[in-house]
Scaffold this motif. Structure first.
Motif, PDB file in Angstrom:
ATOM      1  N   VAL A 501       0.549   2.475  -0.919  1.00 59.19           N
ATOM      2  CA  VAL A 501       1.417   3.181   0.163  1.00 59.19           C
ATOM      3  C   VAL A 501       1.130   2.640   1.428  1.00 59.19           C
ATOM      4  O   VAL A 501       1.936   2.702   2.365  1.00 59.19           O
ATOM      5  N   LYS A 502      -0.230   2.284   1.484  1.00 58.02           N
ATOM      6  CA  LYS A 502      -0.626   1.947   2.758  1.00 58.02           C
ATOM      7  C   LYS A 502       0.220   0.614   3.403  1.00 58.02           C
ATOM      8  O   LYS A 502       0.397   0.221   4.448  1.00 58.02           O
ATOM      9  N   TYR A 503       0.596  -0.213   2.145  1.00 57.37           N
ATOM     10  CA  TYR A 503       1.120  -1.679   2.604  1.00 57.37           C
ATOM     11  C   TYR A 503       2.572  -1.637   2.288  1.00 57.37           C
ATOM     12  O   TYR A 503       2.968  -2.439   1.546  1.00 57.37           O
ATOM     13  N   MET A 504       3.395  -0.488   2.511  1.00 58.25           N
ATOM     14  CA  MET A 504       4.856  -0.524   2.349  1.00 58.25           C
ATOM     15  C   MET A 504       5.545  -1.299   3.311  1.00 58.25           C
ATOM     16  O   MET A 504       6.674  -1.754   2.805  1.00 58.25           O
ATOM     17  N   PRO A 510      10.416   3.674   0.059  1.00 54.04           N
ATOM     18  CA  PRO A 510       9.281   3.144  -0.561  1.00 54.04           C
ATOM     19  C   PRO A 510       9.010   3.713  -1.819  1.00 54.04           C
ATOM     20  O   PRO A 510       9.130   4.820  -2.243  1.00 54.04           O
ATOM     21  N   GLN A 511       8.598   2.833  -2.885  1.00 58.35           N
ATOM     22  CA  GLN A 511       8.478   3.787  -4.215  1.00 58.35           C
ATOM     23  C   GLN A 511       7.097   3.013  -4.762  1.00 58.35           C
ATOM     24  O   GLN A 511       6.726   1.821  -4.507  1.00 58.35           O
ATOM     25  N   VAL A 512       6.409   3.904  -5.529  1.00 55.29           N
ATOM     26  CA  VAL A 512       5.160   3.380  -6.309  1.00 55.29           C
ATOM     27  C   VAL A 512       5.490   4.129  -7.827  1.00 55.29           C
ATOM     28  O   VAL A 512       5.522   5.221  -7.947  1.00 55.29           O
ATOM     29  N   ALA A 513       5.091   3.149  -8.902  1.00 58.21           N
ATOM     30  CA  ALA A 513       5.197   3.634 -10.176  1.00 58.21           C
ATOM     31  C   ALA A 513       3.859   3.228 -11.148  1.00 58.21           C
ATOM     32  O   ALA A 513       3.159   2.279 -10.689  1.00 58.21           O
ATOM     33  N   VAL A 528      -0.252  -0.325 -11.221  1.00 60.39           N
ATOM     34  CA  VAL A 528       0.468   0.324 -10.340  1.00 60.39           C
ATOM     35  C   VAL A 528       1.268  -0.565  -9.589  1.00 60.39           C
ATOM     36  O   VAL A 528       0.990  -1.520  -8.893  1.00 60.39           O
ATOM     37  N   LYS A 529       2.530  -0.201  -9.438  1.00 54.39           N
ATOM     38  CA  LYS A 529       3.710  -1.165  -9.097  1.00 54.39           C
ATOM     39  C   LYS A 529       3.992  -0.475  -7.779  1.00 54.39           C
ATOM     40  O   LYS A 529       4.545   0.652  -7.652  1.00 54.39           O
ATOM     41  N   ASP A 530       4.309  -1.466  -6.735  1.00 54.47           N
ATOM     42  CA  ASP A 530       4.959  -0.865  -5.392  1.00 54.47           C
ATOM     43  C   ASP A 530       6.338  -1.927  -5.040  1.00 54.47           C
ATOM     44  O   ASP A 530       6.104  -3.003  -5.644  1.00 54.47           O
ATOM     45  N   ASN A 531       7.120  -1.671  -4.117  1.00 50.58           N
ATOM     46  CA  ASN A 531       7.992  -2.333  -3.655  1.00 50.58           C
ATOM     47  C   ASN A 531       7.802  -2.781  -1.928  1.00 50.58           C
ATOM     48  O   ASN A 531       8.572  -2.727  -1.326  1.00 50.58           O
ATOM     49  N   GLY A 532       6.597  -2.838  -1.859  1.00 50.79           N
ATOM     50  CA  GLY A 532       6.127  -3.005  -0.408  1.00 50.79           C
ATOM     51  C   GLY A 532       5.981  -4.699   0.192  1.00 50.79           C
ATOM     52  O   GLY A 532       6.802  -5.216  -0.149  1.00 50.79           O
ATOM     53  N   LEU A 533       5.038  -4.868   0.840  1.00 54.27           N
ATOM     54  CA  LEU A 533       4.944  -5.961   1.575  1.00 54.27           C
ATOM     55  C   LEU A 533       4.792  -7.403   0.698  1.00 54.27           C
ATOM     56  O   LEU A 533       5.298  -8.523   0.906  1.00 54.27           O
ATOM     57  N   GLY A 534       4.166  -7.068  -0.699  1.00 55.14           N
ATOM     58  CA  GLY A 534       4.080  -8.088  -1.254  1.00 55.14           C
ATOM     59  C   GLY A 534       2.640  -8.890  -1.077  1.00 55.14           C
ATOM     60  O   GLY A 534       1.924  -8.700   0.122  1.00 55.14           O
TER      61      GLY A 534
END
Length: 597
Positions: A501-504, A510-513, A528-534
């Protein structure tokens, strides 16, 4: 036959051998004596039969003369009936078996027979060579033929008498022989008994029973020999016992050591190995003896080992080697020590080697190096991060004093607010450090729980920041039940979700799975998967370090991911990150060990 005789002779001890030799010698003498005596008896028998024959012939001639001139000198006076009467009353020799007279018409006018039974074996009778003697004497007086007088003599009685003498001689010889042999056996046994006892004790000693001793007997000289033998046996027993004790201790030490130990000759051929060395190759100890390294290792590796052996034996110096080593298909790190073995003349005759698996030690050293580096970073970060709020507090304390003296209340409130912020920052840092130190020391009992429930608990704790960032969080509904420390696994989920969440960045949706999947090797991984900064993958290991932050201006102390990694490792799992690059999002994976049924 010769082989059988040799085997039988080898089984006899000293007394039977000497007795047999003496017996054969005496038998030869006795056989010769019996033969000579038998020949003498036969000659005597023959002589007696000849004497008897001559005596009967003389008697027969006398009988004829007597009858011829019984009643005068004229043939007209010859009386046949008188001859028959005289023949009937004549005292014949005991060997005469038949007397008969046949007249001029060949009619038996007189016949007298007697049977003499042969009581000897046929071989003895044939040996004597005597036969029945037949004598025919015509009766002619003054040219006138009156008849035929016949007489037969049997040698049976004389042969029987010779046989009796022969039996007496043989019996006497056998008795004498038995008496002589018994005397010889008794004398030999009494004289050689101590030596036989010594031989038996020596045989028993060679079979491993060192407690036996020979009985002291015999002549004074022999007693001294036997006494010295007993002393020698006792000394040998004590020496062997001490040697066995030493060997036992040495064996126990060699087998108890965690080292793999081997002994080679100058040609690098194995003389011995300990059980640990054999077990390392899944072989038996005896399978190594008499073989070289080419039997157990690839040719290239065997040539290297042989070169190392040759270097040690030629230089006469110890060699310490650390190298990679393959055991049952697994790559390991080992340390090998090779030492030359010298004889009394100082010549190198063998090589003693030992090697130990230092793989775990090397891993521990690497981990220690990592811990030391981590501790160094920790010390530096603590000193740096604590220094900043302390300087802030110190600076604003000075301003606070000046503002108080000036009576500037508004500025005093600002100073106090900045001092409180600095102390809050110090407290947050200290709490993170304290939390990190607790991991591994404060462990709660493992229980069964659903990973879905653990993720949902983490969402509840992070509800405020998730709502503020507008992040959509989805949790797989039927994740497996695991057996672990619920509190710590919840911390893992909380840190990973909070980090996502912090590095979106500036993501508009923003999504987290949170979910799980099976890996190619069959293990189950949670993610834990996100679509943030990478993340740039060159920093994939760095981000799990203590106080490591890719963005130094970001919030937090940099302890979160280090804490997550430590919790997973304490559960004997693994954690890693995957990312396609900047603005491509990240996936954090972690595994837990095989779960009990």
């Amino acid at each position: 036959m010769t082989w059988l005789t040799s085997r039988l002779w080898a089984r006899l001890n000293l007394v039977p051998r000497l007795s047999l030799v003496v017996t054969l010698s005496i038998l030869l003498v006795v056989t010769g004596t019996v033969y000579q005596s038998t020949q003498y008896i036969i000659r005597r028998t023959q002589d007696n039969l000849i004497v008897e024959y001559n005596q009967q012939m003389e008697a027969l001639e006398s009988l004829v003369v007597l009858v011829s001139f019984l009643d005068g000198k004229s043939s007209h006076n010859f009386d046949v009936e008188r001859l028959i009467e005289v023949l009937s009353n004549f005292k014949y020799s005991a060997d005469v078996t038949q007397v008969s007279f046949r007249d001029t018409t060949d009619v038996a006018a007189f016949s007298q027979e007697r049977i003499i039974k042969l009581e000897t074996p046929l071989f003895f009778a044939r040996w004597c060579g005597l036969e029945t003697i037949y004598v025919n004497r015509p009766i002619i007086v003054e040219g006138v033929y009156y008849g035929l007088l016949s007489l037969s003599m049997s040698p049976s009685r004389i042969i029987n008498r010779g046989w009796d003498r022969y039996l007496y001689l043989v019996q006497a010889m056998c008795f004498s022989l038995a008496l002589v042999l018994l005397s010889i056996w008794f004398v030999l046994r009494k004289a050689l008994h101590p030596l036989l006892s010594l031989a038996e004790v020596s045989k028993t000693l060679t079979q491993g029973d060192l407690s036996v001793r020979v009985k002291i007997a015999g002549s004074p000289e022999l007693q001294r020999v036997l006494l010295n033998f007993n002393q020698m046996a006792a000394s040998f027993q004590a020496t062997l016992a001490a040697l066995q004790e030493s060997e036992t201790i040495k064996h126990i030490i060699l087998e108890s050591l965690p080292l793999k130990i081997f002994l080679k000759d100058r040609n690098s051929v194995y003389l011995s190995v300990n059980k640990a060395y054999a077990d390392d190759h899944a072989l038996k100890v005896e399978e190594f003896v008499g073989k070289d390294d080419f039997v157990f290792y690839p040719a290239e590796l065997a040539r290297k080992y042989r070169a190392d052996d040759r270097e040690v034996m030629e230089s006469g110096k110890l060699k310490n080697i650390e190298e990679a080593y393959t055991v049952l298909g697994q790559d390991r790190m080992v340390r090998t020590i090779k030492v030359p073995i010298r004889n009394e003349a100082g010549e190198v005759t063998a090589l003693l080697g030992s090697f130990e698996d230092i793989t775990e030690r090397k891993k521990a050293e690497q981990q220690l190096e990592q811990k030391n580096a981590e501790l160094e970073r920790f010390t530096y970060t603590i000193s740096h991060d604590l220094k900043s709020p302390i300087i802030t507090i110190k600076g604003f304390l000075g301003s606070l004093v000046a503002d108080a003296k000036a009576g500037n209340i508004a500025r005093m409130e600002g100073d106090i607010k900045r001092i409180a912020g600095a102390t809050d920052k110090m407290q947050a840092l200290m709490e993170d450090v304290l939390e990190l130190s607790r991991i591994g020391r404060m462990v709660q009992p493992s229980i069964k729980f659903s990973m879905t429930a653990a993720a949902q608990d983490a969402i509840e704790v992070l509800y405020g920041i998730i709502r503020a960032k507008g992040v959509k969080v989805t949790i797989e509904p039927d994740m497996p039940v695991v057996f672990a420390d619920l509190h710590r696994i919840r911390e893992v989920m909380q840190n990973l979700i909070e980090n996502a969440v912090k590095y979106m960045g500036n993501q508009t949706e923003p999504q987290v799975a949170v979910g799980c999947r099976f890996l190619a090797d069959g293990r189950q991984a949670y993610f834990v998967k996100d679509n943030g900064l990478g993340i740039d993958m060159k920093f994939s290991d760095k981000i799990f370090g203590l106080f490591e932050k890719l963005d130094p201006h970001s919030e937090g102390t940099g302890i979160g991911l280090a804490l997550v990694k430590r919790i997973i490792e304490l559960h004997h799992g693994t954690i890693w990150v995957e990312s396609a690059g900047a603005d491509q999002g990240s996936i954090f994976y972690f595994t837990l060990p095989q779960q009990p049924a």
